[in-house]
Design an enzyme around this catalytic site. Structure first.
Site, mmCIF file in Angstrom:
data_model
loop_
_atom_site.group_PDB
_atom_site.id
_atom_site.type_symbol
_atom_site.label_atom_id
_atom_site.label_comp_id
_atom_site.label_asym_id
_atom_site.label_seq_id
_atom_site.Cartn_x
_atom_site.Cartn_y
_atom_site.Cartn_z
ATOM 1 N N TYR A 158 2.628 4.237 -9.567
ATOM 2 C CA TYR A 158 2.282 3.861 -8.318
ATOM 3 C C TYR A 158 3.154 3.592 -7.619
ATOM 4 O O TYR A 158 3.820 1.728 -7.368
ATOM 5 C CB TYR A 158 0.987 3.487 -8.149
ATOM 6 C CG TYR A 158 0.616 3.066 -6.256
ATOM 7 C CD1 TYR A 158 0.232 4.972 -5.870
ATOM 8 C CD2 TYR A 158 0.334 2.055 -5.887
ATOM 9 C CE1 TYR A 158 -0.491 4.639 -4.577
ATOM 10 C CE2 TYR A 158 0.210 2.303 -4.427
ATOM 11 C CZ TYR A 158 -0.282 3.754 -3.581
ATOM 12 O OH TYR A 158 -0.725 3.604 -3.102
ATOM 13 N N ASP A 258 10.309 -1.004 -8.363
ATOM 14 C CA ASP A 258 9.379 -1.113 -7.318
ATOM 15 C C ASP A 258 8.750 -2.272 -8.129
ATOM 16 O O ASP A 258 7.896 -2.672 -8.583
ATOM 17 C CB ASP A 258 8.925 -0.477 -7.635
ATOM 18 C CG ASP A 258 7.317 0.274 -6.537
ATOM 19 O OD1 ASP A 258 7.407 -0.850 -5.995
ATOM 20 O OD2 ASP A 258 6.127 0.979 -5.922
ATOM 21 N N LYS A 286 3.435 -7.335 -0.853
ATOM 22 C CA LYS A 286 2.176 -8.230 -1.184
ATOM 23 C C LYS A 286 2.706 -9.281 -0.739
ATOM 24 O O LYS A 286 2.605 -9.936 -0.517
ATOM 25 C CB LYS A 286 2.079 -7.431 -2.521
ATOM 26 C CG LYS A 286 1.284 -5.950 -2.809
ATOM 27 C CD LYS A 286 0.584 -5.797 -3.250
ATOM 28 C CE LYS A 286 0.152 -4.240 -3.750
ATOM 29 N NZ LYS A 286 -1.724 -3.466 -3.383
HETATM 30 N N1 PMP Z 1 4.426 -0.072 -4.873
HETATM 31 C C1 PMP Z 1 3.582 -0.507 -5.731
HETATM 32 C C2 PMP Z 1 4.041 -0.951 -7.217
HETATM 33 C C3 PMP Z 1 2.183 -0.743 -5.656
HETATM 34 O O1 PMP Z 1 1.312 -1.234 -6.192
HETATM 35 C C4 PMP Z 1 1.737 -0.560 -4.091
HETATM 36 C C5 PMP Z 1 0.797 -0.267 -3.345
HETATM 37 N N2 PMP Z 1 -0.608 -1.223 -5.124
HETATM 38 C C6 PMP Z 1 3.258 0.503 -3.273
HETATM 39 C C7 PMP Z 1 3.902 0.688 -4.212
HETATM 40 C C8 PMP Z 1 2.612 0.611 -1.804
HETATM 41 O O2 PMP Z 1 2.378 -0.358 -1.314
HETATM 42 P P1 PMP Z 1 1.660 -0.140 -0.121
HETATM 43 O O3 PMP Z 1 0.157 0.163 0.109
HETATM 44 O O4 PMP Z 1 2.427 -1.733 0.938
HETATM 45 O O5 PMP Z 1 2.577 0.702 1.425
#
Ligand code: PMP
Length: 445
Positions: A158, A258, A286
Site C-alpha cells: 500500500y 516506502d 506516521k
Molecule cells: N505508504 C504506506 C506504506 C502506508 O502504510 C501508508 C498509510 N497507511 C501510506 C503510504 C499513506 O500514508 P497517509 O495515510 O499518511 O497518506
C-alpha cells in the site's frame, strides 16, 4: 500519567464492554460525514467505528467510558504512546509563536538536519503533510530523473490512496491472476485508468521477476514496503533487498522504499538501516511526528535537488507546518539513538510469543510474524507467508471475530492483523492483553 494503570484492573470483576454510545454518535454523525468517519479505513469496524474522548499512554478512553489498551496507535504513528508530555510542551510553546507562516522556520531546518543524521538515504528531504503525498513526490522525482514512465509496485503493498498507486493492494483469488505477472486491480471506483496505466505489479520477494523486468531498461522506479506491513508482517527474504538494489543500479532505475510504517519504528533509521540496504529515495510519515500530520520524501541530494533545478514541482500549503515541526523535532530527538525502539523489543517479543502460545492452546492455526515493534497475526496459516499470495489463505473472518472478542474485553487491535507497540505499553499492559487474548481465543476456537 495513566490514571488507571493496567495492573490494577481486576478483569474478572468487569462486565464485557458495550459500545452503544459510539454507535449512537456514529449514526448521528453519518448525517453529515459519510459513514460517520473521515477515512474509508475507519469504516466497517465491528461492532462500530469507535468514538474516542481522550487518549493517554497505551490507552484510549471512549464515549462509552471504556478504557481500551490500544494497539492501533492511530494506525501506527504513536510510537511514544498517546499524548506524551514532551511533545505537548513543545507544541504549546510553538502555538504561542504562530501557526502557519507561508515561509520557513528554523524548526524545519533543525528537523531536516536531525532526520539526515538518522536516516541512511536522507542526504536531503522535503516535508509533506501525508504519506500519500510523499509517495507522489517520490514518483515524480524518479520520472524526472530517468525520463521514463513505467513504475513497478508489488501485490499487497500500500502506497496511499491516490489513483496511480491504489493498485492490487487487496487482490482476491478471483481477480489476482498469474502469481508471476499478477493482474492489475484498481482499488476504488472512480480511479483514472490512465493514472495507473504505467504502473506494473509483480509478486514481492521474487528477485528473478524484478531482474527480468528491469533488464528491459524502461523502468523509472521500483517502489516497495521494505518489510510488508500493510498486508501481513512479511520480512524480505535473504538477499532480496540487496538484489533489487543491485538490479536498480544496473538498469538506471530509482529504488524507492516506502517507509511510512517502518520509518522510525523498526529501527531509528528505518528498514533501510535494519536491513542494511539504502534506497535512492524513501518516504516517511506516521512515527515521524507521533500523531501530527507530517511526512517526508528523502533521498539522494541530486534527486531531491530536482525540486530546485530540475524542473520538478512539489507544493503543499501545510508542508513543514511549524506546530507539527515542533512535534517532529521532539519525536526525532527521542527516537534518534534507537534506545526507545530497542526498549520496545522485549515486550513486543513477549506479546508475540504469548499470542502464539494462547492460539496454539486453543487449537487455532496461526502465524505471528514480523518484528516486535510491528507484527502481524495471521489466522489459518501454518507457516510464515513469503508474499501476498500466501496471505490469501488467511482466515480473515475468524480473525475479525477474534478482534471483536478482544474489544469486548477492552483490547483494541487492527482487524487486518497488524499490532503496533509503543514505548508506553508496559509489563502490566502486556500481561492484561495476554489474559484477554487467552479468553478471546477460547471464544473463537
Ligand atoms: N505508504 C504506506 C506504506 C502506508 O502504510 C501508508 C498509510 N497507511 C501510506 C503510504 C499513506 O500514508 P497517509 O495515510 O499518511 O497518506
Amino acid at each position: 500519567m495513566n490514571d488507571t494503570p493496567a495492573g490494577r484492573i481486576n478483569r474478572e470483576q468487569q462486565p464485557l464492554a458495550s459500545f452503544d454510545e459510539s454507535k449512537r454518535c456514529i449514526a448521528s454523525a453519518s448525517r453529515f460525514l459519510p459513514g460517520g468517519v473521515s477515512s474509508n479505513f475507519r469504516l466497517g469496524m465491528i461492532p462500530t467505528p469507535l468514538v474516542i474522548e481522550r487518549a493517554d499512554g497505551p490507552f484510549l478512553f471512549d464515549v462509552d467510558g471504556n478504557r481500551l489498551i490500544d494497539y492501533y496507535l492511530g494506525m501506527g504513528p504513536m510510537i511514544l504512546g498517546h499524548n506524551p508530555e514532551p511533545i505537548r510542551r513543545a507544541v504549546i510553546t510553538q502555538l504561542e509563536r504562530g501557526l502557519l507562516y507561508g515561509a520557513q522556520s528554523r524548526l524545519e531546518a533543525q528537523v531536516a538536519e536531525l532526520f539526515h543524521t538518522i536516516v541512511p538515504c536522507a542526504e536531503k528531504l522535503r516535508f509533506t503533510s501525508s504519506g500519500s503525498e510523499a509517495v507522489q513526490a517520490a514518483l515524480r522525482l524518479a520520472r524526472a530523473e530517468t525520463g521514463r514512465n513505467a513504475v513497478i509496485k508489488f501485490e499487497g503493498h500500500y502506497h496511499g490512496w491516490f489513483d496511480n498507486v491504489l493498485v492490487s493492494v487487496q487482490a482476491t483469488p478471483d481477480n489476482a491472476g498469474d502469481p508471476v505477472r499478477p493482474n492489475r486491480n484498481p482499488g476504488s471506483a472512480g480511479q483514472d485508468a490512465t493514472a495507473w496505466g504505467n504502473v506494473e505489479v509483480l509478486g514481492w520477494n521474487d528477485l528473478a521477476a524484478v531482474e527480468a523486468r528491469l533488464a528491459v531498461g524502461d523502468v523509472a522506479a521500483v517502489i516497495m514496503e521494505p518489510m510488508m506491513c500493510n498486508a501481513g508482517g512479511i520480512l524480505p527474504g535473504d538477499g532480496y533487498l540487496q538484489g533489487v538494489r543491485e538490479a536498480c543500479t544496473r538498469n538506471g532505475t530509482v529504488l524507492i522504499f516506502d517507509e511510512v510504517v517502518t520509518g522510525f519504528r523498526v529501527a531509528a533509521g528505518g528498514a533501510q538501516q535494519l536491513f542494511g540496504v539504502t534506497p535512492d529515495i524513501a518516504t516517511f510519515g506516521k512515527c515521524l511526528a507521533n500523531g501530527f500530520p507530517v511526512a517526508a520524501v528523502a533521498g539522494r541530494a541530486d534527486l531531491l535537488d530536482r525540486f530546485v533545478s530540475g524542473g520538478a514541482v512539489h507544493g503543499g500549503t501545510y508542508n513543514a507546518q511549524p506546530v507539527s515541526m515542533a512535534a517532529a523535532l521532539v519525536t526525532l530527538q527521542t527516537l534518534c539513538d534507537g534506545r526507545v525502539i530497542d526498549a520496545i523489543a522485549p515486550l513486543g517479543r513477549r506479546l508475540m510469543t504469548g499470542i502464539a502460545s494462547h492460539l496454539t492452546d486453543a487449537g487455532i492455526p496461526a502465524v505471528v510474524s514480523g518484528l516486535p515493534q510491528i507484527f502481524n497475526v495471521s489466522f489459518g496459516l501454518t507457516q510464515p507467508a513469503r508474499n501476498y499470495r500466501d496471505l490469501m489463505q488467511v482466515d480473515r473472518l475468524r480473525y475479525v471475530r477474534f478482534c471483536g472478542e478482544m474489544l469486548k474485553r477492552r483490547v483494541r487491535a487492527l482487524e487486518r492483523g497488524a499490532w503496533f507497540l509503543s514505548a508506553t505499553h508496559d509489563e502490566a499492559a502486556i500481561h492484561e492483553t495476554l489474559a484477554v487474548i487467552a479468553e478471546a481465543a477460547q471464544e473463537v476456537k
